[in-house]
Write a protein that holds these residues in place. Structure first.
Motif, PDB file in Angstrom:
ATOM      1  N   ALA A 139       0.831  -1.207   0.000  1.00 29.90           N
ATOM      2  CA  ALA A 139       0.000   0.000   0.000  1.00 29.90           C
ATOM      3  C   ALA A 139       0.866   1.258   0.000  1.00 29.90           C
ATOM      4  O   ALA A 139       0.609   2.201  -0.752  1.00 29.90           O
ATOM      5  CB  ALA A 139      -0.936  -0.006   1.201  1.00 29.90           C
ATOM      6  N   SER A 140       1.914   1.279   0.824  1.00 27.36           N
ATOM      7  CA  SER A 140       2.746   2.483   0.890  1.00 27.36           C
ATOM      8  C   SER A 140       3.538   2.682  -0.407  1.00 27.36           C
ATOM      9  O   SER A 140       3.871   3.806  -0.762  1.00 27.36           O
ATOM     10  CB  SER A 140       3.669   2.458   2.100  1.00 27.36           C
ATOM     11  N   ALA A 141       3.806   1.586  -1.131  1.00 30.62           N
ATOM     12  CA  ALA A 141       4.504   1.699  -2.417  1.00 30.62           C
ATOM     13  C   ALA A 141       3.575   2.256  -3.500  1.00 30.62           C
ATOM     14  O   ALA A 141       4.036   2.768  -4.507  1.00 30.62           O
ATOM     15  CB  ALA A 141       5.036   0.333  -2.844  1.00 30.62           C
ATOM     16  N   GLY A 142       2.269   2.136  -3.282  1.00 27.05           N
ATOM     17  CA  GLY A 142       1.321   2.641  -4.264  1.00 27.05           C
ATOM     18  C   GLY A 142       0.743   1.572  -5.169  1.00 27.05           C
ATOM     19  O   GLY A 142       0.084   1.878  -6.161  1.00 27.05           O
ATOM     20  N   ALA A 143       0.980   0.312  -4.844  1.00 24.76           N
ATOM     21  CA  ALA A 143       0.414  -0.786  -5.634  1.00 24.76           C
ATOM     22  C   ALA A 143      -0.955  -1.153  -5.077  1.00 24.76           C
ATOM     23  O   ALA A 143      -1.238  -0.960  -3.896  1.00 24.76           O
ATOM     24  CB  ALA A 143       1.334  -2.005  -5.592  1.00 24.76           C
ATOM     25  N   GLU A 144      -1.787  -1.670  -5.946  1.00 22.69           N
ATOM     26  CA  GLU A 144      -3.130  -2.065  -5.534  1.00 22.69           C
ATOM     27  C   GLU A 144      -3.178  -3.505  -5.021  1.00 22.69           C
ATOM     28  O   GLU A 144      -4.024  -3.852  -4.208  1.00 22.69           O
ATOM     29  CB  GLU A 144      -4.110  -1.900  -6.706  1.00 22.69           C
ATOM     30  N   TRP A 145      -2.285  -4.367  -5.519  1.00 21.95           N
ATOM     31  CA  TRP A 145      -2.312  -5.784  -5.149  1.00 21.95           C
ATOM     32  C   TRP A 145      -0.904  -6.311  -4.936  1.00 21.95           C
ATOM     33  O   TRP A 145       0.056  -5.792  -5.471  1.00 21.95           O
ATOM     34  CB  TRP A 145      -2.962  -6.631  -6.249  1.00 21.95           C
ATOM     35  N   LEU A 146      -0.831  -7.394  -4.169  1.00 20.93           N
ATOM     36  CA  LEU A 146       0.409  -8.138  -3.966  1.00 20.93           C
ATOM     37  C   LEU A 146       0.088  -9.616  -4.086  1.00 20.93           C
ATOM     38  O   LEU A 146      -0.808 -10.117  -3.404  1.00 20.93           O
ATOM     39  CB  LEU A 146       0.989  -7.858  -2.569  1.00 20.93           C
ATOM     40  N   LEU A 147       0.801 -10.298  -4.971  1.00 23.63           N
ATOM     41  CA  LEU A 147       0.677 -11.750  -5.087  1.00 23.63           C
ATOM     42  C   LEU A 147       2.022 -12.357  -4.754  1.00 23.63           C
ATOM     43  O   LEU A 147       3.051 -11.964  -5.307  1.00 23.63           O
ATOM     44  CB  LEU A 147       0.267 -12.163  -6.507  1.00 23.63           C
TER      45      LEU A 147
END
Length: 131
Positions: A93-101
């Protein structure tokens, strides 16, 4: 094909990059494959990328730095980070991505992420193999 959603796929493992690209193509997307951040940035300038899948560990720069550069050009670009290493939801979230897989992941998880922002490109019932 005409009308296919352009999905940028950035992964330094050539076998996994091909697998993801082929899986997305089978699903009806137009994958733009890159094995380095430099290639990814070039593709993002040349094509109307609508979704990005970024590996965190790239040979030239870290995936979060690539994310920052892509978002600078296109602040609304939805981004899914993929990694085999520890990376938290908070870091995502802090990196600005919407998802993490986290690898290994099931392709259905990736398709759901794309579908959540581009519903018209989803084909029900084709789960495909795990990635």
């Amino acid at each position: 094909k005409a009308g296919s959603l352009a999905v940028l796929v950035v992964e330094d493992d050539p076998i996994f990059l091909e697998f993801l690209g082929d899986s997305l193509k089978t699903r009806g997307y137009a994958p733009l494959k890159a094995s380095t951040a430099a290639q990814a940035l070039k593709l993002a300038k040349e094509y109307p990328v609508r979704f990005a899948i970024l590996d965190l560990n790239l040979p030239d720069i870290h995936g979060v730095e690539l994310l920052n550069r892509l978002k600078k050009e296109n602040p609304y670009l939805p981004i899914d980070l993929i990694t085999g290493q520890s990376f938290s939801e908070e870091e995502t979230a802090s990196a600005g991505a919407e998802w993490l897989l986290k690898k290994p992941f099931h392709l259905q998880e990736l398709y759901r992420a794309i579908e959540s922002v581009h519903p018209g490109n989803f084909q029900q019932g084709q789960d495909g193999p795990s990635a």
